[in-house]
Design a protein around this motif. Sequence first.
Motif, PDB file in Angstrom:
ATOM      1  N   ILE A  33      29.302  52.039  49.652  1.00 45.37           N
ATOM      2  CA  ILE A  33      29.451  50.765  48.953  1.00 45.37           C
ATOM      3  C   ILE A  33      28.331  50.580  47.930  1.00 45.37           C
ATOM      4  CG2 ILE A  33      29.282  48.262  49.231  1.00 45.37           C
ATOM      5  CD1 ILE A  33      31.982  49.241  50.042  1.00 45.37           C
ATOM      6  N   ASP A  34      27.098  50.777  48.357  1.00 46.30           N
ATOM      7  CA  ASP A  34      25.957  50.567  47.461  1.00 46.30           C
ATOM      8  C   ASP A  34      26.018  51.496  46.255  1.00 46.30           C
ATOM      9  OD1 ASP A  34      25.016  48.619  49.165  1.00 46.30           O
ATOM     10  OD2 ASP A  34      23.558  49.916  50.163  1.00 46.30           O
ATOM     11  N   ARG A  35      26.382  52.752  46.485  1.00 41.15           N
ATOM     12  CA  ARG A  35      26.465  53.713  45.383  1.00 41.15           C
ATOM     13  C   ARG A  35      27.559  53.336  44.395  1.00 41.15           C
ATOM     14  NH1 ARG A  35      27.956  59.423  47.433  1.00 41.15           N
ATOM     15  NH2 ARG A  35      30.082  58.654  47.123  1.00 41.15           N
ATOM     16  N   THR A  36      28.702  52.895  44.926  1.00 37.60           N
ATOM     17  CA  THR A  36      29.820  52.556  44.051  1.00 37.60           C
ATOM     18  C   THR A  36      29.548  51.272  43.280  1.00 37.60           C
ATOM     19  OG1 THR A  36      31.286  53.598  45.683  1.00 37.60           O
ATOM     20  CG2 THR A  36      32.319  52.311  43.960  1.00 37.60           C
ATOM     21  N   VAL A  37      28.911  50.301  43.926  1.00 33.39           N
ATOM     22  CA  VAL A  37      28.511  49.073  43.225  1.00 33.39           C
ATOM     23  C   VAL A  37      27.622  49.429  42.037  1.00 33.39           C
ATOM     24  CG1 VAL A  37      27.062  47.016  43.415  1.00 33.39           C
ATOM     25  CG2 VAL A  37      28.795  47.481  45.149  1.00 33.39           C
ATOM     26  N   ALA A  38      26.654  50.311  42.256  1.00 34.32           N
ATOM     27  CA  ALA A  38      25.750  50.713  41.173  1.00 34.32           C
ATOM     28  C   ALA A  38      26.505  51.412  40.046  1.00 34.32           C
ATOM     29  CB  ALA A  38      24.654  51.624  41.723  1.00 34.32           C
ATOM     30  N   ASP A  39      27.563  52.144  40.406  1.00 34.66           N
ATOM     31  CA  ASP A  39      28.334  52.885  39.403  1.00 34.66           C
ATOM     32  C   ASP A  39      29.097  51.964  38.451  1.00 34.66           C
ATOM     33  OD1 ASP A  39      27.512  55.327  40.341  1.00 34.66           O
ATOM     34  OD2 ASP A  39      29.313  55.698  41.548  1.00 34.66           O
ATOM     35  N   ILE A  40      29.601  50.813  38.956  1.00 34.67           N
ATOM     36  CA  ILE A  40      30.506  50.014  38.123  1.00 34.67           C
ATOM     37  C   ILE A  40      29.987  48.629  37.769  1.00 34.67           C
ATOM     38  CG2 ILE A  40      32.483  51.223  39.125  1.00 34.67           C
ATOM     39  CD1 ILE A  40      33.216  48.527  40.492  1.00 34.67           C
ATOM     40  N   GLU A  41      28.836  48.209  38.314  1.00 30.83           N
ATOM     41  CA  GLU A  41      28.424  46.836  38.064  1.00 30.83           C
ATOM     42  C   GLU A  41      28.108  46.576  36.595  1.00 30.83           C
ATOM     43  OE1 GLU A  41      25.094  45.781  40.425  1.00 30.83           O
ATOM     44  OE2 GLU A  41      23.910  47.558  39.902  1.00 30.83           O
ATOM     45  N   GLY A  42      27.759  47.625  35.849  1.00 22.98           N
ATOM     46  CA  GLY A  42      27.526  47.440  34.423  1.00 22.98           C
ATOM     47  C   GLY A  42      28.785  47.107  33.652  1.00 22.98           C
ATOM     48  N   LEU A  43      29.957  47.426  34.209  1.00 21.33           N
ATOM     49  CA  LEU A  43      31.225  47.140  33.543  1.00 21.33           C
ATOM     50  C   LEU A  43      31.719  45.719  33.799  1.00 21.33           C
ATOM     51  CD1 LEU A  43      33.131  50.413  34.557  1.00 21.33           C
ATOM     52  CD2 LEU A  43      31.889  49.998  32.422  1.00 21.33           C
ATOM     53  N   ALA A  44      31.204  45.081  34.843  1.00 21.50           N
ATOM     54  CA  ALA A  44      31.793  43.826  35.318  1.00 21.50           C
ATOM     55  C   ALA A  44      31.592  42.659  34.363  1.00 21.50           C
ATOM     56  CB  ALA A  44      31.235  43.475  36.695  1.00 21.50           C
ATOM     57  N   ALA A  45      30.506  42.651  33.611  1.00 21.34           N
ATOM     58  CA  ALA A  45      30.226  41.517  32.734  1.00 21.34           C
ATOM     59  C   ALA A  45      31.275  41.360  31.648  1.00 21.34           C
ATOM     60  CB  ALA A  45      28.838  41.681  32.107  1.00 21.34           C
ATOM     61  N   ALA A  46      31.848  42.479  31.183  1.00 22.01           N
ATOM     62  CA  ALA A  46      32.784  42.428  30.057  1.00 22.01           C
ATOM     63  C   ALA A  46      34.220  42.758  30.445  1.00 22.01           C
ATOM     64  CB  ALA A  46      32.313  43.388  28.965  1.00 22.01           C
ATOM     65  N   ASP A  47      34.459  43.101  31.675  1.00 16.37           N
ATOM     66  CA  ASP A  47      35.787  43.572  32.093  1.00 16.37           C
ATOM     67  C   ASP A  47      36.203  42.831  33.363  1.00 16.37           C
ATOM     68  OD1 ASP A  47      37.949  45.020  33.211  1.00 16.37           O
ATOM     69  OD2 ASP A  47      37.315  46.860  32.224  1.00 16.37           O
ATOM     70  N   ARG A  48      37.240  42.004  33.267  1.00 17.44           N
ATOM     71  CA  ARG A  48      37.677  41.207  34.419  1.00 17.44           C
ATOM     72  C   ARG A  48      38.189  42.094  35.555  1.00 17.44           C
ATOM     73  NH1 ARG A  48      39.033  35.639  33.273  1.00 17.44           N
ATOM     74  NH2 ARG A  48      40.823  35.767  34.671  1.00 17.44           N
ATOM     75  N   THR A  49      38.840  43.207  35.195  1.00 18.64           N
ATOM     76  CA  THR A  49      39.311  44.119  36.240  1.00 18.64           C
ATOM     77  C   THR A  49      38.136  44.722  36.984  1.00 18.64           C
ATOM     78  OG1 THR A  49      41.315  44.658  34.987  1.00 18.64           O
ATOM     79  CG2 THR A  49      40.655  46.204  36.710  1.00 18.64           C
ATOM     80  N   ALA A  50      37.104  45.119  36.244  1.00 19.95           N
ATOM     81  CA  ALA A  50      35.909  45.673  36.890  1.00 19.95           C
ATOM     82  C   ALA A  50      35.245  44.637  37.779  1.00 19.95           C
ATOM     83  CB  ALA A  50      34.929  46.174  35.834  1.00 19.95           C
ATOM     84  N   ALA A  51      35.200  43.375  37.314  1.00 23.13           N
ATOM     85  CA  ALA A  51      34.600  42.312  38.132  1.00 23.13           C
ATOM     86  C   ALA A  51      35.389  42.114  39.420  1.00 23.13           C
ATOM     87  CB  ALA A  51      34.550  41.012  37.334  1.00 23.13           C
ATOM     88  N   ALA A  52      36.723  42.194  39.329  1.00 25.49           N
ATOM     89  CA  ALA A  52      37.552  42.027  40.518  1.00 25.49           C
ATOM     90  C   ALA A  52      37.331  43.167  41.509  1.00 25.49           C
ATOM     91  CB  ALA A  52      39.024  41.954  40.121  1.00 25.49           C
ATOM     92  N   VAL A  53      37.283  44.407  40.998  1.00 26.89           N
ATOM     93  CA  VAL A  53      37.038  45.555  41.872  1.00 26.89           C
ATOM     94  C   VAL A  53      35.654  45.452  42.499  1.00 26.89           C
ATOM     95  CG1 VAL A  53      36.747  48.063  41.945  1.00 26.89           C
ATOM     96  CG2 VAL A  53      38.634  47.067  40.635  1.00 26.89           C
ATOM     97  N   LEU A  54      34.667  45.046  41.706  1.00 25.10           N
ATOM     98  CA  LEU A  54      33.317  44.883  42.227  1.00 25.10           C
ATOM     99  C   LEU A  54      33.279  43.836  43.336  1.00 25.10           C
ATOM    100  CD1 LEU A  54      30.366  45.770  41.916  1.00 25.10           C
ATOM    101  CD2 LEU A  54      30.094  43.995  40.170  1.00 25.10           C
ATOM    102  N   SER A  55      34.065  42.778  43.183  1.00 23.80           N
ATOM    103  CA  SER A  55      34.115  41.746  44.237  1.00 23.80           C
ATOM    104  C   SER A  55      34.638  42.315  45.549  1.00 23.80           C
ATOM    105  CB  SER A  55      34.971  40.557  43.789  1.00 23.80           C
ATOM    106  OG  SER A  55      36.363  40.829  43.878  1.00 23.80           O
ATOM    107  N   THR A  56      35.624  43.222  45.468  1.00 29.41           N
ATOM    108  CA  THR A  56      36.154  43.808  46.705  1.00 29.41           C
ATOM    109  C   THR A  56      35.106  44.667  47.399  1.00 29.41           C
ATOM    110  OG1 THR A  56      37.090  45.818  45.674  1.00 29.41           O
ATOM    111  CG2 THR A  56      38.474  43.845  45.708  1.00 29.41           C
ATOM    112  N   LEU A  57      34.299  45.381  46.610  1.00 29.69           N
ATOM    113  CA  LEU A  57      33.236  46.198  47.203  1.00 29.69           C
ATOM    114  C   LEU A  57      32.212  45.319  47.910  1.00 29.69           C
ATOM    115  CD1 LEU A  57      32.804  48.644  44.209  1.00 29.69           C
ATOM    116  CD2 LEU A  57      33.621  49.285  46.489  1.00 29.69           C
ATOM    117  N   HIS A  58      31.870  44.184  47.301  1.00 30.76           N
ATOM    118  CA  HIS A  58      30.936  43.266  47.951  1.00 30.76           C
ATOM    119  C   HIS A  58      31.560  42.633  49.206  1.00 30.76           C
ATOM    120  CE1 HIS A  58      27.461  43.398  45.358  1.00 30.76           C
ATOM    121  NE2 HIS A  58      28.213  43.282  44.284  1.00 30.76           N
TER     122      HIS A  58
END
Length: 388
Positions: free
Chosen positions: A213-238
């Motif tokens: 989880i921690d590794r994957t969060v680090a991989d995509i959290e930079g995308l979440a600010a500008a991409d709603r899909t990335a933010a949604a996926v990041l929310s599931t990881l959290h």
Amino acid sequence: MKRDDSVGARIARYRKIKGLTAQQLATAASVGYSTLRQVEAGHSSPSTFWVGRIADALGIDASKLYAEDTEDVQTLDVLPIIRRTLAATDLMDDDIEPMTPAALAPTVAKIGAWRRGARYRKIGDVLPGLVDQLLIAGHEHGEPAYALLTDAYRAANSLAHKFGYSDLSMTATERMLWAAEKSGDPLRVASVHYLKAATLARIGAGRQAMRLIDRTVADIEGLAAADRTAAAVLSTLHMRGGTIAATLGQADVSRDHLAEAERLVSGLPDTVVLDTVVGPTNVKLHQIAAEVDLGEAGRALDIARSTHLPADFASERRTYFWVDTARAHLLAGDPDAAIEALMESREAAPEHFRASGTVKAAVRATADQQRRASRGLRTLASAAGISD
């Protein structure tokens, strides 16, 4: 319902066979001593993640801690379907007429809806043949077909873990990851990691799951600010990090993950992203489950009372809400309220109710708390496939 068939009784039995005290087992599994004692006494109903921690510490497969109830025709039928679906990725049948991803997409979408609706029999009727078609389409058309294949393998994973086949669930997760990587979509890969973490936690590998989880969060959290899909996926990881951390007794880590999940979906509607339910309501469901595993019945029930399930909320998620609410009531010593919640769970998704090991554990824990089994409890036991 025999007391010695409950999850708690089986844990106590294996613990004694291994020569461990309750304190020693709690320490080895990194779970709370008081929670372990409550589960063994039948006063609390554990999650599959928590049972996985205990099984790992005992050195046994988690399936040994679940009751061996009367055989269910549905359970017997699903095993060859899963095995057939996961059989191979490179032995396509030359007699199958190739189809395009566009032609296969409606069936994949339908299977996703059935999965979220806990319509497992419908999935089993079409899944093996669909996977065959998608493997051929992947060979012919590449990334779009592999994206669809990822979702089809997810249905196989759901069948495997709902019916207690943890080894096949792990195989299905690896098939998902293989297909997701071929889809060329990093968010789809991250979404598979959300599921793989759950599979790892169910077999007792909670710490490895948290590292993923921690590794994957680090991989995509930079995308979440500008991409709603990335933010949604990041929310599931959290969300996943929050529930797994709870089974490890890490209250602050759990709540931090879930608070971040809540922030990421603030203002978003409850919806489906990459075949996963996301949104504020689903975050609340994960918060309830986490608080129960942390032994905080009051917190869990407060969240449950403030949660309003949308009319179109997925049946699978709806039944999880009611099961975890029942677990909270049991933790609070209120078996009558637990029965009412379990009735709602059965109504929401009968197939899930009958298949779920968590449901069976909750029904048995309710029986342990009731001095005399009520008619409602006997009805629930029958619906869950539990023999008297």
